[in-house]
Design an enzyme around this catalytic site. Structure first.
Site, PDB file in Angstrom:
ATOM      1  N   ALA A 110       0.820  -1.210   0.000  1.00 23.90           N
ATOM      2  CA  ALA A 110       0.000   0.000   0.000  1.00 23.90           C
ATOM      3  C   ALA A 110       0.855   1.262   0.000  1.00 23.90           C
ATOM      4  O   ALA A 110       0.340   2.359   0.104  1.00 23.90           O
ATOM      5  CB  ALA A 110      -0.919  -0.015   1.210  1.00 23.90           C
ATOM      6  N   GLY A 111       2.164   1.110  -0.066  1.00 25.83           N
ATOM      7  CA  GLY A 111       3.031   2.282  -0.094  1.00 25.83           C
ATOM      8  C   GLY A 111       3.479   2.736   1.277  1.00 25.83           C
ATOM      9  O   GLY A 111       4.061   3.803   1.432  1.00 25.83           O
ATOM     10  N   SER A 115       6.968  -4.068   3.789  1.00 23.82           N
ATOM     11  CA  SER A 115       7.981  -5.122   3.604  1.00 23.82           C
ATOM     12  C   SER A 115       9.301  -4.722   4.252  1.00 23.82           C
ATOM     13  O   SER A 115       9.970  -5.548   4.874  1.00 23.82           O
ATOM     14  CB  SER A 115       8.159  -5.464   2.128  1.00 23.82           C
ATOM     15  OG  SER A 115       8.469  -4.328   1.386  1.00 23.82           O
ATOM     16  N   ALA A 116       9.668  -3.454   4.139  1.00 28.47           N
ATOM     17  CA  ALA A 116      10.933  -3.013   4.751  1.00 28.47           C
ATOM     18  C   ALA A 116      10.839  -3.032   6.276  1.00 28.47           C
ATOM     19  O   ALA A 116      11.793  -3.409   6.969  1.00 28.47           O
ATOM     20  CB  ALA A 116      11.283  -1.604   4.268  1.00 28.47           C
ATOM     21  N   ALA A 117       9.669  -2.632   6.804  1.00 29.49           N
ATOM     22  CA  ALA A 117       9.508  -2.618   8.265  1.00 29.49           C
ATOM     23  C   ALA A 117       9.614  -4.039   8.812  1.00 29.49           C
ATOM     24  O   ALA A 117      10.287  -4.286   9.825  1.00 29.49           O
ATOM     25  CB  ALA A 117       8.148  -2.009   8.637  1.00 29.49           C
ATOM     26  N   ASP A 158      12.843   3.023   1.976  1.00 30.62           N
ATOM     27  CA  ASP A 158      11.971   2.307   2.923  1.00 30.62           C
ATOM     28  C   ASP A 158      12.767   1.675   4.072  1.00 30.62           C
ATOM     29  O   ASP A 158      12.430   1.887   5.238  1.00 30.62           O
ATOM     30  CB  ASP A 158      11.148   1.228   2.207  1.00 30.62           C
ATOM     31  CG  ASP A 158       9.949   1.809   1.481  1.00 30.62           C
ATOM     32  OD1 ASP A 158       9.972   3.016   1.200  1.00 30.62           O
ATOM     33  OD2 ASP A 158       9.006   1.054   1.198  1.00 30.62           O
TER      34      ASP A 158
HETATM   35  O1  PMV Z   1       5.251   2.273  -2.426  1.00 23.15           O
HETATM   36  P1  PMV Z   1       6.532   1.963  -1.777  1.00 23.15           P
HETATM   37  O2  PMV Z   1       6.495   2.038  -0.290  1.00 23.15           O
HETATM   38  O3  PMV Z   1       7.106   0.653  -2.260  1.00 23.15           O
HETATM   39  O4  PMV Z   1       7.568   3.118  -2.155  1.00 23.15           O
HETATM   40  C1  PMV Z   1       8.150   3.188  -3.416  1.00 23.15           C
HETATM   41  C2  PMV Z   1       8.972   4.429  -3.549  1.00 23.15           C
HETATM   42  C3  PMV Z   1       9.565   4.599  -4.919  1.00 23.15           C
HETATM   43  O5  PMV Z   1      10.244   5.841  -4.915  1.00 23.15           O
HETATM   44  C4  PMV Z   1       8.485   4.629  -5.973  1.00 23.15           C
HETATM   45  C5  PMV Z   1      10.534   3.483  -5.264  1.00 23.15           C
HETATM   46  C6  PMV Z   1      11.810   3.522  -4.461  1.00 23.15           C
HETATM   47  O6  PMV Z   1      12.499   2.479  -4.462  1.00 23.15           O
HETATM   48  O7  PMV Z   1      12.170   4.559  -3.872  1.00 23.15           O
END
Ligand code: PMV
Length: 327
Positions: A110-111, A115-117, A158
């Site tokens: 969802a942004g 996954s990183a957390a 992230d």
């Molecule tokens: O949506 P997320 O949390 O996977 O963030 C992606 C952020 C991007 O800038 C689109 C990709 C990145 O690796 O920074």
């Protein structure tokens, strides 16, 4: 007896996508956390389970055996965590089996950097279980390796924020720098519920760059200006300017085709309800939007986003990055 560690989710306040091309981004850790519990097994196997995704499996001698959930999905989501755990095992020099249980209040795909957390939390819990001395830098590097399996060529933003917490200015070549932000940043986060893959969104932007290199360069320059101005506004506590800058930032992302109908719907409803600014956050194409709001309008904006179909909540900044939880 297991050891539990946790790490926060994040939102990208400014600069997603442009960060992949070397521009700065501003990220904020929020008060939703992912948890990982690690304990020793009697054999050499690595068992990993995600309780909220209902997936589980065992890694042994390079093979994966699913124990719960769809095998393909289980492998895709658990493989990065296996990588994080193995990296810590390598540092420790120990050849032991582990049970790892992850649970998270962060919506996936969802942004919000779930996954990183989760990867940071796994690295920290395994490290603490095996008494490995690890700095936050070490945890970051391990979570970054895990993220590469998930996303191909991630910028590293992230894993950095979920490890260090707070507000970070992030740039690929110079790394991350904490920003001393005193002002409260009242945010409404709206999840469209539309899942998407970061790597697909990143490749959309790459095609725009390949087709329109000069226009893309100009967009990158504008994105940089927005971040530079936003740093001042954050430090000065000028929320009104921050909101305007968020709207500019969103306009650029929209132009690159990484917004979608579900996001536009929520963003417009937040703006109409009086938000100071609103934009997509993260990779776009679904996922989440964020709205910056005066404190007294938080509830109104929250309700508006909910009424438009978003799964919305109020978020606060957290300064706490990855941490081992008291036993
Ligand atoms: O949506 P997320 O949390 O996977 O963030 C992606 C952020 C991007 O800038 C689109 C990709 C990145 O690796 O920074």
């Amino acid at each position: 007896m297991g050891v539990v560690a946790s790490a926060p989710a994040k939102i990208i306040l400014f600069g997603e996508h442009f960060v992949v091309y070397g521009e700065p981004a501003i990220v904020l850790a929020i008060d939703k956390r992912a948890y990982a519990k690690a304990e020793l097994r009697n054999d050499k196997k690595l068992f990993i389970r995600s309780s909220n995704l209902n997936i589980a499996g065992i890694f042994e001698n390079g093979n994966f055996k699913v124990e719960e959930g769809n095998p393909k999905e289980a492998k895709m989501r658990l493989e990065p965590l296996k990588c994080a755990a193995e990296k810590v095992l390598e540092i420790s020099g120990e050849k032991v089996g582990l049970n790892i249980e992850v649970s998270s209040t962060v919506p996936v795909a969802a942004g919000l950097g779930s996954s990183a957390a989760v990867a940071s939390a796994v690295a920290a819990s395994v490290g603490a279980l095996l008494n490995v001395k690890m700095t936050k830098e070490d945890v970051f590097r391990i979570a970054f390796e895990a993220e590469k399996i998930m996303h191909g060529t991630p910028s590293g933003v992230d894993p950095a924020i979920s490890t260090f917490g707070g507000t970070l200015l992030f740039q690929m070549d110079t790394g991350f720098k904490p920003l001393d932000v005193k002002v409260d940043i009242p945010l409404v986060i709206g999840n469209t519920g539309v899942e998407r893959l970061t790597r697909v969104q990143v490749s959309k932007v790459r095609s725009v760059r390949d087709k329109h290199p000069q226009i893309f360069e100009a967009i990158l320059r504008t994105a940089r200006e927005i971040v530079l101005r936003a740093i001042e506004a954050l430090i000065e506590g000028d929320l009104e300017t921050l909101g305007e800058l968020m709207n500019f930032n969103h306009a650029l992302l929209y132009g690159l085709s990484v917004s979608d109908e579900s996001l536009e719907w929520l963003i417009n409803s937040a703006r109409k309800a009086g938000a100071l600014g609103a934009k997509l956050t993260g990779a776009g194409g679904g996922g989440c939007m964020i709205a910056l709001t005066d404190k007294d309008k938080l509830e109104k904006v929250l309700e508006a986003v909910q009424r438009s179909g978003g799964n919305a909540f109020i978020a606060r900044k957290t300064d706490e990055g990855v941490r081992v939880e008291p036993s």
